[in-house]
Scaffold this motif. Structure first.
Motif, PDB file in Angstrom:
ATOM      1  N   GLU A  17      55.286 -19.603 -16.393  1.00 11.35           N
ATOM      2  CA  GLU A  17      55.506 -20.580 -14.626  1.00 11.35           C
ATOM      3  C   GLU A  17      56.220 -19.924 -13.857  1.00 11.35           C
ATOM      4  O   GLU A  17      57.040 -19.165 -13.901  1.00 11.35           O
TER       5      GLU A  17
ATOM      6  N   GLU B 119      51.114 -17.505 -13.458  1.00 12.56           N
ATOM      7  CA  GLU B 119      50.624 -18.473 -13.045  1.00 12.56           C
ATOM      8  C   GLU B 119      49.955 -17.891 -11.505  1.00 12.56           C
ATOM      9  O   GLU B 119      50.612 -17.615 -10.767  1.00 12.56           O
TER      10      GLU B 119
ATOM     11  N   SER C  63      43.161 -22.707 -29.012  1.00 11.61           N
ATOM     12  CA  SER C  63      44.582 -23.351 -28.633  1.00 11.61           C
ATOM     13  C   SER C  63      44.694 -24.641 -29.134  1.00 11.61           C
ATOM     14  O   SER C  63      43.415 -25.834 -30.192  1.00 11.61           O
TER      15      SER C  63
ATOM     16  N   GLU D 229      45.943 -20.177 -14.617  1.00  9.55           N
ATOM     17  CA  GLU D 229      46.191 -21.359 -15.110  1.00  9.55           C
ATOM     18  C   GLU D 229      47.162 -21.491 -15.996  1.00  9.55           C
ATOM     19  O   GLU D 229      47.431 -20.411 -17.211  1.00  9.55           O
ATOM     20  N   LEU D 230      48.843 -22.254 -16.038  1.00 11.97           N
ATOM     21  CA  LEU D 230      48.967 -22.473 -17.018  1.00 11.97           C
ATOM     22  C   LEU D 230      48.451 -22.874 -18.362  1.00 11.97           C
ATOM     23  O   LEU D 230      48.956 -22.300 -19.704  1.00 11.97           O
ATOM     24  N   GLY D 231      47.138 -23.697 -18.677  1.00 15.26           N
ATOM     25  CA  GLY D 231      46.577 -24.026 -19.580  1.00 15.26           C
ATOM     26  C   GLY D 231      45.297 -22.669 -19.787  1.00 15.26           C
ATOM     27  O   GLY D 231      45.263 -23.005 -21.190  1.00 15.26           O
ATOM     28  N   ASP D 232      45.249 -21.898 -19.124  1.00 14.35           N
ATOM     29  CA  ASP D 232      44.743 -20.745 -20.069  1.00 14.35           C
ATOM     30  C   ASP D 232      45.809 -20.559 -20.863  1.00 14.35           C
ATOM     31  O   ASP D 232      44.788 -19.086 -22.200  1.00 14.35           O
ATOM     32  N   SER D 233      46.653 -20.904 -21.774  1.00 14.34           N
ATOM     33  CA  SER D 233      47.522 -19.778 -22.288  1.00 14.34           C
ATOM     34  C   SER D 233      47.365 -19.728 -23.828  1.00 14.34           C
ATOM     35  O   SER D 233      46.516 -21.194 -24.097  1.00 14.34           O
TER      36      SER D 233
END
Length: 563
Positions: free
Chosen positions: A112, A30, A59, A85-89
């Motif tokens: 992270e 991230e 997702s 960012e983490l939410g891009d997974s």
């Protein structure tokens, strides 16, 4: 002139392929700059304006088209994150025009960032080299500009003045071992973004052992019953580092099984779990489990094939199911009990309570009246190998007293089991490692007496050998005895969590001493079934671990439930 144009096109396509490596599953930290891209084919170069490229993300089972923002920028065959960012997974894919053609798919996993370190343990590769040779560490192409600034670090400290994409060592030595991180600095609109690549370099005095990628274990047949749940284990050995291009999957009845969702009620009858990575010592493995909810008659006629693909080579292991002998309290017994519970609620409630409270006693009673013998004809010499704290200095002799006296006295003298205890049964002077492996191979169970001081050279080898047979070869079950209260099990290898099932039996000192205590019943329940006779000596021992020797048991001894 024509030749120069051809060379220019060739160089341009080669550069594009270099910038767009083929990758299906990607891990990225991230807060770093990152991009997804796909190389244009000749057909894509000839597209007219009406052909457009659409980027999509999937997702939590939902798909949506990606809209450009200041942070996420789409440029034809590039999708850039400034930063990620983490939410891009999630799962990403590209479609042409109206979505009728999917060009490429990716799975992006954003890790992270470790706040106390310059790298993440899950975001590095390992290179093992021999001392005395030259070697270069290469910084992966994480940017699109060859002129970006690059800085190298060793163990999070700046490494001399090296700033190139390759870190050259003319002659490697053991002192060169360490964790190297290259940090690429990228400028955009007055801001500086970074991308990092971390490599663990291991330099050995001698050449590393030559290893071959393979599926652990041979083709096998598993005894089962109709209606029983089964879990098939397939483990691939990768060598001394994780190979990202290695794939492991199941195949049966000319189809790929669906993925398990994690919700048993929603899963199909047969599904495969996500790939798990593990390591024993410095050797790396990948494991994928195939779960069968209820074995059906047609499943006995299928070949369940596990395939390991790496380096353009495929390794295969075939697993077959066949009907076996009746097991302890089989599924149809519980099914019959549930039907009776509906017809006779009061009786059913009593039966359920009895089964829950006295489950261990019922199984022991069942074994006794049926005279079951799981040890006949299996070629094993011992019922269990006992592993306990031996090389480390303990604060007391309690664990040694328990392992060398109490455990064999009860299990061998009272119930007819045969234990293998290294200090007692192995003659001194032999090769310790070979002896341990040989005796574990001759045993049906591995009994581990847990302690915070458990880890020693010999103890860890016994544990890893037993884990290899339980996890990979499926030839041994592990019994954990918590001799003293333990707050956490971080001192044990993480591979222990991959076991389909495990049981911890807790020793409660004086309460566990009588041979008909819950401790010994549970331990016998986890041991292999074999015909035993009640101890005709009819004695109990009061083992005072705080004093020398043993004292006669002064309490009441009820041997009516000893089987």
């Amino acid at each position: 002139m024509t030749l120069m144009v051809f060379l220019l096109i060739f160089i341009t396509e080669t550069a594009t392929e270099k910038l767009c490596p083929l990758r299906a599953s990607i891990d990225v930290l991230e807060g770093e700059y990152f991009f997804l891209c796909f190389p244009k084919s000749k057909q894509q170069h000839s597209w007219k304006e009406e052909h457009t490229i659409n980027w999509h993300k999937e997702s939590a089972g939902r798909q949506k088209q990606i809209q450009e923002t200041q942070r996420i920028v789409s440029q034809m065959n590039f999708l850039e994150f400034w930063p990620v960012e983490l939410g891009d997974s999630g799962n990403y894919f590209v479609t042409q025009s109206n979505g009728s053609l999917t060009i490429q798919n990716w799975t992006l996993n954003v890790l992270e960032r470790n706040k106390s370190s310059c790298f993440n343990q899950n975001h590095l590769t390992t290179e093992i080299q021999s001392a005395g040779i030259g070697h270069s560490l290469k910084c992966s192409d994480l940017s699109v500009n060859e002129n970006d600034s690059i800085t190298w670090y060793k163990d999070c400290k700046r490494y001399e003045n090296e700033r190139g994409r390759e870190l050259d060592f003319k002659t490697l030595s053991v002192q060169h071992s360490g964790i190297y991180t290259c940090k690429i600095s990228i400028s955009r609109e007055g801001k500086i973004y970074h991308s990092t690549n971390t490599i663990r370099l291991v330099v050995e005095e001698d050449a590393p052992e030559t290893v071959t990628l393979e599926i652990v274990g041979r083709n096998e047949e598993i005894q089962t019953e109709i209606g029983k749940e089964e879990t098939l284990n397939c483990t691939g050995f990768l060598g001394y580092y994780i190979q990202e291009d290695a794939s492991l999957y199941w195949w049966f009845n000319d189809t790929f099984p669906k993925k398990c969702s994690g919700i048993p009620e929603a899963d199909p009858p047969i599904c495969e779990e996500d790939l798990k990575k593990s390591h024993l010592g410095n050797k790396f493995y990948i494991t994928r489990l195939l779960r069968i909810k209820k074995v059906r008659e047609e499943d006995l006629h299928h070949n369940f094939t596990c395939k390991l693909q790496a380096d353009e080579i495929t390794h295969i292991k075939v697993v077959k199911l066949k009907k076996g002998n009746t097991r302890d309290l089989s599924m149809h017994v519980f099914t019959t009990g549930m039907i009776l519970a509906v017809l006779f609620p009061c009786v059913a409630m009593a039966v359920v309570v009895v089964c829950v409270i006295f489950r261990v006693d019922l199984v022991l009673f069942y074994r006794n009246i049926s005279q079951r013998d799981d040890t006949a004809g299996d070629g094993k010499e011992y019922d269990a190998f006992v592993s306990y704290l031996k090389d480390c200095v303990s604060t007391s002799e309690e664990e040694r007293e328990f392992a060398l006296r109490i455990l064999p006295m009860i299990l061998e003298e009272n119930f007819g089991y045969k234990l293998c205890i290294f200090e007692r049964d192995v003659s001194p002077g032999g090769a310790v490692v070979d002896d341990i492996h040989s005796f574990i191979d001759k045993s049906r169970r591995l009994i581990i007496i847990l302690s915070q001081n458990y880890i020693s050279d010999r103890a860890i080898y016994e544990l890893e050998s037993g884990l290899h047979k339980a996890l990979v070869e499926r030839k041994m079950k592990i019994i954990l005895i918590e001799y003293m209260p333990i707050s956490d099990y971080d001192f044990l290898p993480e591979s222990l969590s991959l076991l389909p099932s495990k049981r911890v039996v807790k020793w409660k000192k004086d309460k566990s001493l009588p041979v008909n205590s819950r401790f010994w019943k549970t331990l016998r329940y986890l041991m292999p079934a074999k015909p035993t006779k009640s101890n005709t000596k009819g004695h109990c021992m009061n083992l005072d671990l705080g004093s020398e020797g043993t004292q006669p048991w002064t309490g009441d001894c009820d041997f009516s439930t000893v089987i």
